[in-house]
Write a protein that holds these residues in place. Structure first.
Motif, PDB file in Angstrom:
ATOM      1  N   LEU A 186     -37.239  18.988   7.355  1.00 51.74           N
ATOM      2  CA  LEU A 186     -37.471  17.728   6.650  1.00 51.74           C
ATOM      3  C   LEU A 186     -37.421  16.535   7.597  1.00 51.74           C
ATOM      4  N   ASP A 187     -36.509  16.560   8.574  1.00 51.37           N
ATOM      5  CA  ASP A 187     -36.376  15.430   9.503  1.00 51.37           C
ATOM      6  C   ASP A 187     -37.567  15.318  10.453  1.00 51.37           C
ATOM      7  N   ASP A 188     -38.324  16.414  10.622  1.00 51.75           N
ATOM      8  CA  ASP A 188     -39.444  16.410  11.565  1.00 51.75           C
ATOM      9  C   ASP A 188     -40.798  16.289  10.866  1.00 51.75           C
ATOM     10  N   ARG A 189     -40.802  16.237   9.518  1.00 55.16           N
ATOM     11  CA  ARG A 189     -42.082  16.295   8.802  1.00 55.16           C
ATOM     12  C   ARG A 189     -42.929  15.058   9.046  1.00 55.16           C
ATOM     13  N   ASP A 190     -42.291  13.875   9.066  1.00 54.39           N
ATOM     14  CA  ASP A 190     -43.074  12.655   9.291  1.00 54.39           C
ATOM     15  C   ASP A 190     -43.809  12.711  10.623  1.00 54.39           C
ATOM     16  N   GLU A 191     -43.112  13.195  11.651  1.00 56.89           N
ATOM     17  CA  GLU A 191     -43.749  13.286  12.978  1.00 56.89           C
ATOM     18  C   GLU A 191     -44.924  14.266  12.928  1.00 56.89           C
ATOM     19  N   TRP A 192     -44.723  15.432  12.251  1.00 55.80           N
ATOM     20  CA  TRP A 192     -45.817  16.409  12.161  1.00 55.80           C
ATOM     21  C   TRP A 192     -46.995  15.831  11.377  1.00 55.80           C
ATOM     22  N   LEU A 193     -46.714  15.152  10.249  1.00 48.53           N
ATOM     23  CA  LEU A 193     -47.796  14.582   9.452  1.00 48.53           C
ATOM     24  C   LEU A 193     -48.564  13.531  10.243  1.00 48.53           C
TER      25      LEU A 193
END
Length: 943
Positions: A186-193
């Protein structure tokens, strides 16, 4: 594969069936879904679809119970050993009855149609089996690597992912068609998106990112994600291929303690290089990394062995050592290169249990380890630390460090450091093998080809462009398809010299194998860019060449700027040289014509140069003194001063002194100053100045005598002041006492008037004597001892003392002193405000008011005392603070010393005092500035 049919139903509508059947076969859905849809529509094309149902089975035929109006299909998960002996079965049901191999009541056309359906489905089954076999082989190949390849469609959903993901708690079959985002922490999803959004919108080269993948048990694993977006020829985003590289160990290294940070930071950086899938030769990285780790652990050597279980030996793959040990290692290399596991069985047993092996001293080694003891003895080593490394619970090798120091204390983190290093190297080499297997694929070729920052052209010697990367299209400003329709000659400006240069370069490349030259190319917008071109032969037989083009427009611009800057520097140097020459001429003129003596001494304190001023002081010409000692200028009688004051110290530090010099029978006083000259690449020298200060010394003696006389005068003044205060004050007080007695006894008004006049003047005389003595004392005082005081309390006390005097005149003293005003002062400061308040009462009319206020400035307080008196003329204001100066005040008593005392006290406090007209009308405002305590930070206004 056999094909059988079980059918029951009525007639079929050809047009309806054809449309529905072919739509399903051509739809972009999985094989299972296609079979399911066909099973659904078969009853619908019968005469009574509400009473009919169908089933498609693949496998050994069975006819279990089947409910009316339902459909079902078999699983399509087919293993490679199940394709034989199975039958494709189409089974139709009508009124819960099934007729096997019975086409009644279908006509011949419908029978052919159903036979056709069976054949088509049979072909689909065969193809599914082939796909399953191919996918099984592919998954087996990728599952044997340490990487996890995957593919996403344009919506970010998983199209394929390697079975290797099962090792991290995820099931690949459940991940298919699910968004990749669902498995990102969840903490890395923004970066992946953000990354996925970027690659969807922009045609970019492969990128890398670190992220955490979460499994079904909420466990997190760190991966290096290599993302390679794919686009069609129009630049439309099709999806992306990626490789997940597990980096948990590297992440663990990054969070070690500060003591271990340098070692693990370096190792993490090394691991990062290992993770790079595009680095071809891992061995080039390993040796410098081993040297660095060896230095971090303070070891004499570090080595890596890999086990070959089939041959029961251990092979030395990498090692490095300190210089003094290289000779011994090379001599023993035959023994070190390959070791038999049987010779080290005890150690191998410990390694199988994943236990490290430590050696503190070869003397402590048991007889069972004689082979290890022999190797350490040959290399003259004492201590060792050897760490086994397992992969998938199997011993694959070990890594160790050794030292010539007995009982070597290895860092606490060395175990983890060595294990991680081995794991990184081992994994990197395994990855290297995998990439070599995939190196021949077009995808990796395109990735390497297109990710180059330089433009790359593959072309024939005739100029036909065979291929070009993205940077090539970008530098020319055209699409890839347009580029392939162009010739190499089309890329150059149309001037003949560039065409000739291009032909010459192609011929030279064919003859010599490679060439490099600078030229110009044109952009599609008609702009021209500077380029550097490196060409080489790819296929000599077919005259295929590779040309790498680098845009050097900025470099050329920088070169022009550097050339301009160089010319500017030359102009500055010429200007500074001219200025230095001018300055040198000025210095020479100053040196020769200076009014003081200037000379230069060598390290032996001999004169090597002096100016005219020096010759005039000594009375000796320059020719007669150069090359001689400084002492030779002086006659007997002055050498003792020189011996005491001058010496070798002047060669080391700045020196200054005064001494008596007897030269040519002339006694003079000299001010002597010297400075060592530490010039580079030149002997030690000292420059000095000598100034005749005889007259100044004589003046100092006269001034000293005069100061003594003044001191005696001050003593006489103090004596006079004491006599005046004691010897004059007593008779004046006696006179005042007798006058007071006479006034009390006298009855006649006229005599009382005269006696009162005498008494007033006597009181004035007494005040004058006391004030004169007080002022004299203040004028002889240079400094006062200051202490922390509150200005508000001082003013309040003064107002309290003066209130009775004001009340006698029906006056009010108004103030608003509500907060502390800290300052540093002497208690004598109270006399200032007593005096000013007394004057305000004296010179103000009855029934008036006096205002006292304090105003704070940045670094001082301004005290203001307003009265309603007659005021002070502008001509008198500059003089009222002088002794015995008073403004015209009629019959008001006063000595003219009060304000002089006020000014002296304020001066001693470093403040100032003055007077101005009352802005509110009649009267004056006396103001005093006193510096406040630096710690004060208050604000106030006039009260």
């Amino acid at each position: 594969m056999g094909v059988g049919m079980v059918l029951m139903g009525t007639s079929v509508h050809n047009s309806l069936f054809d449309n529905m059947f072919y739509e399903i076969l051509t739809e972009d859905i999985s094989f299972d879904q296609k079979m399911e849809e066909i099973a659904k529509i078969l009853p619908q094309i019968l005469r009574y679809p509400d009473k009919a149902s169908a089933r498609i089975l693949f496998g050994p035929y069975k006819s279990p119970g089947f409910k009316q109006g339902k459909y079902q299909i078999s699983s399509s998960h087919i293993s490679t050993n199940e394709e034989k002996g199975h039958v494709l079965c189409l089974e139709l049901f009508y009124n819960n009855l099934s007729l096997k191999n019975n086409y009644t009541p279908f006509n011949s056309d419908e029978k052919q149609k159903l036979d056709f359906i069976a054949k088509i489905l049979s072909i689909f089954i065969d193809k599914e089996v082939e796909v399953k076999k191919a996918r099984h082989d592919y998954d087996f190949l990728l599952g044997s690597t340490n990487e996890i390849p995957y593919s996403l469609n344009s919506d970010g959903k998983i199209v394929y992912i390697s079975p290797k993901i099962q090792e991290y708690g995820l099931r690949p079959e459940q991940m298919i068609s699910r968004p990749f985002t669902d498995y990102v922490c969840l903490d890395d999803r923004d970066e992946w998106l953000n990354i996925f959004k970027k690659i969807k919108l922009v045609d970019i080269l492969p990128i890398k990112a670190q992220m955490r993948i979460q499994n079904y048990n909420k466990e997190l694993h760190w991966f290096q994600n290599h993302i390679d977006p794919t686009y069609d020829e129009m630049g439309n985003f099709l999806g992306s291929n990626g490789v997940l590289s597990e980096i948990n160990m590297r992440k663990e290294a990054e969070i070690h303690s500060q003591e271990q940070s340098d070692a693990f930071r370096f190792l993490a950086k090394a691991c990062n290089q290992f993770v790079d899938p595009f680095f071809e030769d891992i061995d080039l990285l390993i040796e410098p990394i081993l040297e660095k780790i060896m230095g971090i652990l303070d070891a004499d050597s570090i080595f890596i062995y890999e086990l070959n279980h089939s041959e029961n030996n251990m092979h030395l793959t990498h090692y490095t050592c300190v210089p003094y040990l290289k000779g011994r290692c090379e001599m023993a290399m035959d023994k070190l290169n390959s070791l038999s596991t049987a010779q080290f069985s005890t150690i191998i047993e410990k390694f199988q249990k994943n236990e490290p092996y430590y050696v503190n001293s070869i003397e402590e080694l048991p007889d069972s380890e004689k082979n290890l003891k022999g190797l350490l003895t040959i290399l003259d080593l004492e201590s060792a630390q050897i760490m086994p490394v397992h992969v998938e619970n199997q011993l694959v090798g070990f890594i160790g460090v050794v030292s010539a120091t007995k009982n070597k204390h290895w860092p606490s983190y060395s175990d983890d450091l060595l294990r991680i290093l081995f794991d990184s190297i081992f994994n990197a080499k395994e990855r290297g093998k995998t990439y070599m297997m995939l190196d021949n694929t077009m995808h990796l070729y395109r990735s390497l080809f297109d990710r180059s920052n330089d433009a790359i052209f593959i072309h024939s010697s005739g100029g036909t462009i065979i291929d070009a990367n993205r940077s090539a299209c970008k530098i020319i400003g055209c699409s890839h398809s347009d580029m392939l329709s162009m010739k190499i000659a089309d890329l150059y400006p149309h001037e003949s010299k560039y065409m000739a240069q291009s032909k010459s370069a192609i011929q030279k490349t064919l003859n010599e194998g490679s060439t490099r030259f600078e030229s110009k190319m044109k952009h599609m917008n008609d702009s021209v860019i500077d380029v550097e071109i490196s060409s080489s032969v790819l296929d000599k037989e077919n005259s295929i060449m590779l040309s790498i083009v680098r845009d050097i427009t900025e470099r050329k611009r920088s070169e022009l700027e550097l050339e301009s800057y160089r010319k500017h520097l030359e102009e500055i140097v010429d200007q500074r040289t001219s200025e230095l020459q001018t300055a040198n001429s000025w210095v020479s003129a100053l040196y020769d014509n200076a009014p003081i003596g200037i000379g230069v001494l060598n390290k032996d304190l001999k004169l090597i140069d002096l100016n005219k001023g020096m010759a005039e002081i000594t009375g000796i010409s320059r020719e007669n003194i150069v090359g001689k000692s400084l002492f030779s200028m002086c006659t007997e009688g002055s050498s003792k001063y020189l011996d005491n004051d001058l010496g070798p110290d002047i060669l080391e530090k700045q020196f200054s002194t005064e001494f008596h010099w007897v030269c040519n029978k002339k006694h003079i006083c000299i001010q002597f100053n010297s400075q060592p000259l530490g010039l580079k690449d030149s002997p030690q020298k000292v420059i000095f100045t000598a100034q005749d200060i005889t007259r100044r010394k004589q003046a100092e003696i006269a001034l000293k005598n005069y100061a003594g006389q003044l001191e005696k005068s001050n003593e006489m003044k103090d004596l006079f002041t004491d006599i005046m205060r004691h010897d004059l004050l007593n008779p004046a007080n006696i006179v005042k006492g007798f006058i007071d007695i006479l006034i009390k006894k006298e009855k006649e008004e006229k005599k009382i008037h005269f006696l009162s006049r005498i008494r007033d003047n006597t009181e004035r005389l007494i005040d004058m004597i006391e004030n004169t003595a007080y002022l004299s004392k203040l004028e002889s005082t240079e400094t006062l001892e200051l202490q922390k005081m509150d200005l508000g309390q001082i003013l309040t006390s003064c107002i309290s003392e003066m209130s009775p005097l004001a009340e006698n005149e029906n006056m009010d003293i108004i103030h608003d002193l509500q907060q502390p005003y800290p300052l540093k002062a002497n208690p004598i400061i109270k006399e200032v405000f007593i005096n000013l308040l007394s004057n305000a009462i004296k010179y103000s009319p009855s029934e008036s008011s006096i205002h006292v206020g304090v105003q704070e400035n940045d670094s001082s307080f301004k005290i203001m005392i307003k009265d309603r008196g007659s005021g002070i003329a502008d001509d008198d204001k500059p003089y009222i603070f002088n002794r015995f100066n008073r403004a015209q005040k009629g019959s008001i008593k006063g000595t003219g010393l009060g304000l002089a005392i006020v000014k002296r006290i304020v001066d001693l406090h470093g403040g100032s005092v003055g007077v101005e007209d009352n802005p509110e009308g009649q009267g004056s405002v006396f103001w005093v500035y006193i510096e406040k305590d630096p710690e004060n930070n208050t604000n106030s206004g006039f009260g």
